[in-house]
Every structure is written in C-alpha cells, then in structure tokens.
Design an enzyme around this catalytic site. Structure first.
Site, PDB file in Angstrom:
ATOM      1  N   GLU A 129      47.623  39.228  54.777  1.00 22.95           N
ATOM      2  CA  GLU A 129      47.278  40.590  54.378  1.00 22.95           C
ATOM      3  C   GLU A 129      46.792  41.354  55.609  1.00 22.95           C
ATOM      4  O   GLU A 129      46.208  40.761  56.528  1.00 22.95           O
ATOM      5  CB  GLU A 129      46.159  40.531  53.316  1.00 22.95           C
ATOM      6  CG  GLU A 129      45.672  41.899  52.872  1.00 22.95           C
ATOM      7  CD  GLU A 129      44.807  41.838  51.596  1.00 22.95           C
ATOM      8  OE1 GLU A 129      44.531  40.726  51.113  1.00 22.95           O
ATOM      9  OE2 GLU A 129      44.431  42.917  51.108  1.00 22.95           O
ATOM     10  N   ASN A 185      44.714  43.386  48.087  1.00 27.36           N
ATOM     11  CA  ASN A 185      44.109  44.654  47.714  1.00 27.36           C
ATOM     12  C   ASN A 185      44.596  45.802  48.592  1.00 27.36           C
ATOM     13  O   ASN A 185      44.706  46.949  48.143  1.00 27.36           O
ATOM     14  CB  ASN A 185      42.584  44.564  47.801  1.00 27.36           C
ATOM     15  CG  ASN A 185      42.004  43.555  46.815  1.00 27.36           C
ATOM     16  OD1 ASN A 185      42.631  43.248  45.803  1.00 27.36           O
ATOM     17  ND2 ASN A 185      40.826  43.042  47.106  1.00 27.36           N
ATOM     18  N   ASN A 240      49.401  44.392  42.956  1.00 26.02           N
ATOM     19  CA  ASN A 240      48.439  43.318  43.201  1.00 26.02           C
ATOM     20  C   ASN A 240      47.191  43.513  42.355  1.00 26.02           C
ATOM     21  O   ASN A 240      46.586  44.593  42.382  1.00 26.02           O
ATOM     22  CB  ASN A 240      48.035  43.319  44.683  1.00 26.02           C
ATOM     23  CG  ASN A 240      46.973  42.269  44.998  1.00 26.02           C
ATOM     24  OD1 ASN A 240      47.262  41.083  45.017  1.00 26.02           O
ATOM     25  ND2 ASN A 240      45.741  42.708  45.227  1.00 26.02           N
ATOM     26  N   GLU A 241      46.810  42.491  41.611  1.00 27.32           N
ATOM     27  CA  GLU A 241      45.542  42.469  40.849  1.00 27.32           C
ATOM     28  C   GLU A 241      45.236  43.826  40.213  1.00 27.32           C
ATOM     29  O   GLU A 241      44.145  44.382  40.387  1.00 27.32           O
ATOM     30  CB  GLU A 241      44.394  42.004  41.749  1.00 27.32           C
ATOM     31  CG  GLU A 241      44.595  40.588  42.227  1.00 27.32           C
ATOM     32  CD  GLU A 241      43.384  39.971  42.939  1.00 27.32           C
ATOM     33  OE1 GLU A 241      42.437  40.701  43.259  1.00 27.32           O
ATOM     34  OE2 GLU A 241      43.408  38.755  43.159  1.00 27.32           O
ATOM     35  N   TYR A 271      40.276  31.721  43.096  1.00 22.93           N
ATOM     36  CA  TYR A 271      39.501  31.228  44.244  1.00 22.93           C
ATOM     37  C   TYR A 271      38.317  30.432  43.713  1.00 22.93           C
ATOM     38  O   TYR A 271      37.781  30.740  42.645  1.00 22.93           O
ATOM     39  CB  TYR A 271      38.977  32.397  45.080  1.00 22.93           C
ATOM     40  CG  TYR A 271      40.074  33.183  45.769  1.00 22.93           C
ATOM     41  CD1 TYR A 271      40.604  32.757  46.974  1.00 22.93           C
ATOM     42  CD2 TYR A 271      40.572  34.350  45.200  1.00 22.93           C
ATOM     43  CE1 TYR A 271      41.611  33.475  47.612  1.00 22.93           C
ATOM     44  CE2 TYR A 271      41.584  35.073  45.832  1.00 22.93           C
ATOM     45  CZ  TYR A 271      42.100  34.627  47.033  1.00 22.93           C
ATOM     46  OH  TYR A 271      43.089  35.333  47.660  1.00 22.93           O
ATOM     47  N   GLU A 275      48.008  33.610  44.969  1.00 22.96           N
ATOM     48  CA  GLU A 275      46.750  33.586  45.736  1.00 22.96           C
ATOM     49  C   GLU A 275      45.902  32.444  45.218  1.00 22.96           C
ATOM     50  O   GLU A 275      45.548  32.419  44.028  1.00 22.96           O
ATOM     51  CB  GLU A 275      45.968  34.896  45.604  1.00 22.96           C
ATOM     52  CG  GLU A 275      46.523  36.026  46.436  1.00 22.96           C
ATOM     53  CD  GLU A 275      45.604  37.243  46.468  1.00 22.96           C
ATOM     54  OE1 GLU A 275      44.362  37.070  46.502  1.00 22.96           O
ATOM     55  OE2 GLU A 275      46.135  38.365  46.456  1.00 22.96           O
ATOM     56  N   GLN A 295      44.321  32.716  52.760  1.00 18.99           N
ATOM     57  CA  GLN A 295      45.494  33.270  53.406  1.00 18.99           C
ATOM     58  C   GLN A 295      45.926  32.316  54.520  1.00 18.99           C
ATOM     59  O   GLN A 295      45.565  31.144  54.436  1.00 18.99           O
ATOM     60  CB  GLN A 295      45.178  34.678  53.896  1.00 18.99           C
ATOM     61  CG  GLN A 295      44.786  35.611  52.720  1.00 18.99           C
ATOM     62  CD  GLN A 295      44.709  37.089  53.072  1.00 18.99           C
ATOM     63  OE1 GLN A 295      45.106  37.529  54.138  1.00 18.99           O
ATOM     64  NE2 GLN A 295      44.145  37.885  52.162  1.00 18.99           N
TER      65      GLN A 295
HETATM   66  O1  AHR Z   1      42.855  37.294  49.566  1.00 20.91           O
HETATM   67  C1  AHR Z   1      41.782  38.189  49.550  1.00 20.91           C
HETATM   68  C2  AHR Z   1      41.819  39.139  48.366  1.00 20.91           C
HETATM   69  O2  AHR Z   1      41.631  38.414  47.195  1.00 20.91           O
HETATM   70  C3  AHR Z   1      43.141  39.846  48.122  1.00 20.91           C
HETATM   71  O3  AHR Z   1      43.267  41.004  48.866  1.00 20.91           O
HETATM   72  C4  AHR Z   1      43.065  40.173  46.667  1.00 20.91           C
HETATM   73  O4  AHR Z   1      44.326  40.245  46.076  1.00 20.91           O
HETATM   74  C5  AHR Z   1      42.181  39.087  46.087  1.00 20.91           C
HETATM   75  O5  AHR Z   1      41.167  39.613  45.314  1.00 20.91           O
END
Ligand code: AHR
Length: 510
Positions: free
Chosen positions: A33, A78, A178-179, A250, A298, A355
């Site tokens: 990103e 994001n 995205n999200e 995450y 992700e 990432q």
């Molecule tokens: O990977 C970091 C962030 O995590 C990304 O920009 C977003 O898509 C997610 O919330």
C-alpha cells in the site's frame, strides 16, 4: 499421579486419495500500500546503493523473490478510497503532490500504476489492483481498466502507449474497493450502497475486459457490527458479477496471553466457515451455478506499532508508520494462519499477507541502509516455496487444550501438500502448546519408497525474541528429528515450534 510427566502424543494419517483441492498459488500473495515506508524507502529509493535504473531497491526485490510471491495487491488498503489513479501516471515532474487522507501523509505520486507493474515483474509477481469506490465510482473504474488492459486506439489506452507502455498490462485481478464497511474509510458505504455501486462498476469493467476477475469487498474483520449481514446484503447485488469475496483479519497479543494468541487460527476457521456459508446461502437464493471463492486479501499480526504511530507528525512524506517488529510467537501464528488457508484450499484461492515491506511486513529496510528478514518471513517463505501442489486432508488425532477465547484447541496444527509432479510430500506442522512438547506419529504407508528429504524447524526458547537489521535471532535450522520407518514418521515437536517435514520419492535424485 502428582508430579508424573506425561508425554503428549498425536497421530495422523496421510493418503494421496484424501484430496481437498489443488492449491491456488495466489494464496501466497502479499500487499503493498502507499503507506509509511512501504513504497518510498521500501521498494523505491533512488540514490540507494542497491537502486536500479528505475529507483527500485534490488536488495528488496531479492528478498521478495526468495519468498516467491505470486501476486501483490496494490495500491491500498485504506489509501485507495481517496486515490486518483491518474495522479500516478505520465511524466513524474508533472505529477501532483496530494494530501493522502487515510494515513494523513503527503503522497508524492513518484510511483504509480506503471512503475508498480514494472516492479512486480522484476519481483516475479502479478498485480492485484484495487480501485477507489470511496470517493469515486464507475467512470474512474472503467477508465483505469481501459488504460491498463485495452491494447490501443482509444483515449486511455493510447495515453498508456504515450507513457511508454506499448503492450497492455493485462491486469487480471481487481478488488472492488477496500473495507467499505469501515467508519475509518473515506467514502464508507452501507451494504446496499456498496453492493449497488460495486456491481455496476464491476459490470462496466467487465465490458472493457471480460477476462478479468473481480473481488467483492467483505467485512473489515469479524468484530464489525455488520458482520456477516454485510456479506449477505452486498453479495445479493454483486454475486453475479464477481468471482471472490474478500476477508481481512489482523491479530494482536495485547493482553500478553501467548497461549491464547497462538491459538487464533481457531478464529480464522470460524471466519472462513461463516463467509463460506453466507456465500453459499446467496448462491442458493439466486439458484446460481457459480460457487464464490474467498480472497483473504489482508491478514497478519498487527499491534506492536500502535502506540508509536500516535506520535507521528501528520503531513510528512513516508514516515515510519505501522512498523511492527515481529517476535517468535508472531511467526508461530503466521504459520498457523497459512496452515488454515491450506486446509481450506477448496475455497480460499487468494490470500495476501499484509503487507510486504516495512509496513506490518516480513521484510524491513533502513533508509539508505540494509534490508532484513523479520521472524514472520520464515513460515511465509516455507509455505510459499514448499506448499505448491494438492492440499491433502490429514486425519488427525491430537490432544487438546483450552485458552481464554478458545476450547478444544489441538496441540497439532497441520496441513499437508502433495506435489505429484515433483513426487514430493510436505507436512507443515505447529505444536501450538507453549509448555508441552508433542510426540507425533504420521502414517504415510501409502507413500511407498518415499524418504525424508529434510526436516526444517523454527524454534526458540524465548517467545518474544525478535530479529533486527544486525542480528537474526529467530532463524530456521534443518536438523529436525523426524525419522521414517516402515511407513511411519516419528517426530518430537518441541513446545511452541514450527516444522516443515519434506519427503520425496527415493528414486528422485535431487
Ligand atoms: O494494512 C493496513 C490497513 O489495514 C489497510 O490499509 C486497511 O485495508 C486495513 O484496515
């Protein structure tokens, strides 16, 4: 009896006939990103002694190549939800500097779509492109795909040719936003708003290039209050136009409960099974013949850098954002996550470790200095390099334990990959218990004439051990104790350890 030491034992059976599915290599994907030092100072650093003619760091490319990353998602995250892709094309001196709203930095646009495609080629990867469905929509979506994928003879494709790229990039995989469920997202949408917009944007993109594959945006994580209604509502609109639904997750060990943390693969199992069920429910409702696949685009551990990020001055260029320094227990969970994807190879076709460089990443760099491997680099590399072929369903009988959030966690977390062409069988295994060793017996009698090629181990007596630019404390060795006799492998997996047992047909010469 009090004080008696009981050896924990697990058994498993592997057979060629128990196939889950062919593994889609894109499950070993990653993500870059425009965030922090991922691009600027990570991939790209003109003036660095290792920079090539385009300013890309060759030392970083080398580490990415060792990981064998088949696909890289780009440019966000994001960031994409307020990104004008046109800012990143054409002569660099004409590109605007912008306020980048997601991470509150200055985006110089020195690297854009064409440069990233070049970088990905050098790294041996394909690009998974995300489009902006936050501040933009159908028009920008159809224009970018005309620019990247249409051969020539139209405004946008000819502009690409003018920019020095005669051949179309033929980018195959596209994420529709995205999200979009997240309140932090610029241009957040309700499920209905997103579903309608994504379905129309996807339709227009397919009209430009019918060969593309599209990913509908799923929930940002399992804690979202709209999960899994978001999936049901959005897919009601997008199901017919897309091929995948995205999942993001995450993990963090915020309350320092390592045993619970390492068991987080259980949460992932739940997540995958819920999204699969919702997708299949929509399939049934629509009487569709198509089965939707999952793109876990992700995933990672992310929490170490949270406090440091609060101190970062806004509106600077490439500050050190989201620079998690990973420890040994993080590597164990990463191994478990990869095992989980392999166990679901029939539905999880793409996945991106988020990432790749500097930002919650397996690869770190110092500005104008070294590039180095974090602890999580190793299980990722092992899975990516040795986990190609067919995922086999192992029948496992393992002792279990409970943690704060999970019950009946199996000590033995395992996935098996059979590569028929190479005549290789690989067992990925994790002893998830942080105090007990585990003795494992594996019945491989169906693999006659196979022998153990190597037994790779990642172990450490300190769960919090980290690597740095100058010292690799957590690094695998190849002295595992697995032995194969009369069709059975016997191995001792020390407490909290990651294993790759590789077998090959004995007639194979290398
Ligand atoms: O990977 C970091 C962030 O995590 C990304 O920009 C977003 O898509 C997610 O919330």
């Amino acid at each position: 009896m009090e004080g008696e030491f009981i050896v924990k034992k697990a058994k498993m059976i592997i057979d060629k006939a128990y196939k889950i599915a062919e593994i889609d290599e894109r499950v070993y994907g990653s993500f870059i990103e425009h965030l922090g030092r991922a691009v600027y100072g990570g991939l790209y650093e003109p003036g660095h002694p290792e920079a090539d003619e385009q300013g890309f760091r060759k030392d970083v490319i080398d580490l990415v190549q060792q990981l064998n990353v088949p696909i890289v998602r780009y440019p966000g995250g994001n960031m994409v939800s307020a990104y004008n892709w046109e800012d990143g094309i054409g002569p660099k001196e004409d590109r605007p500097k912008r306020l980048e709203l997601a991470w509150r930095v200055i985006e110089t646009n020195e690297v854009g779509t064409n440069e990233f495609v070049d970088w990905a080629k050098k790294a041996g990867s394909e690009v998974m492109m995300a489009i902006n469905l936050g501040t933009r929509g159908i028009d920008a979506a159809r224009n970018i795909i005309e620019y990247t994928n249409h051969p020539s003879g139209t405004y946008w494709s000819d502009l690409r040719v003018k920019h020095g790229y005669k051949e179309p990039h033929k980018i195959k995989t596209w994420c529709l936003g995205n999200e979009m469920d997240g309140p932090w997202q610029v241009g957040q949408k309700t499920a209905y708003e997103y579903g309608r917009l994504a379905s129309e944007a996807g339709k227009a993109m397919r009209l430009v290039d019918p060969d593309i594959e599209l990913v509908s945006c799923g929930s940002s994580n399992t804690d979202m209050p709209t999960f899994p209604d978001w999936e049901a509502e959005t897919l009601t609109h997008t199901y017919d136009v897309v091929d995948y639904i995205s999942l993001h997750q995450y993990f963090g060990n915020r309350d320092d409960d390592s045993q619970n943390f390492i068991a987080n693969g259980m949460e992932l199992e739940r997540f995958i099974s819920t999204v699969t069920s919702v997708a299949d429910y929509i399939k049934a409702k629509k009487r569709s013949k198509k089965t939707l696949m999952l793109s876990f685009d992700e995933w990672n551990v992310w929490y170490h850098s949270n406090d440091a990020d609060k101190e970062i001055e806004p509106w600077t260029v490439a500050p050190p954002q989201l620079e998690d320094h990973y420890n040994f227990e993080d590597a164990l969970l990463v191994g478990s996550i990869l095992i989980t994807f392999l166990k679901h190879a029939d539905r999880v076709k793409m996945a991106c470790m988020a990432q790749l460089v500097n930002v919650i990443a397996p690869i770190m760099t110092e500005n104008m200095g070294a590039a180095w491997k974090q602890t999580i680099y190793y299980p990722y590399m092992h899975a990516s390099v040795y986990g190609r072929g067919v995922s086999l369903k192992a029948i496992v009988d393992s002792p279990k334990f409970d943690t704060k959030d999970y019950t009946d966690v199996e000590y033995l977390d395992t996935a098996v990959v059979y590569n028929e062409e190479e005549e290789e069988l690989t067992v990925f295994a994790l002893n998830r218990h942080i105090e007990d060793d585990l003795h494992v017996t594996i019945n491989v009698s169906g693999f006659e004439d196979y022998e153990i090629k190597e037994h790779i181990v990642l172990e450490h007596d300190d769960l919090k051990a980290v690597n740095t630019a100058t010292h690799e404390s957590v690094t695998p060795h190849r002295n595992g104790n697995a032995v194969l006799q009369d069709g059975f492998i016997e191995a001792k997996l020390s407490k909290a350890s990651w294993h790759v047992v590789r077998l090959r047909a004995s007639k194979t010469t290398n």
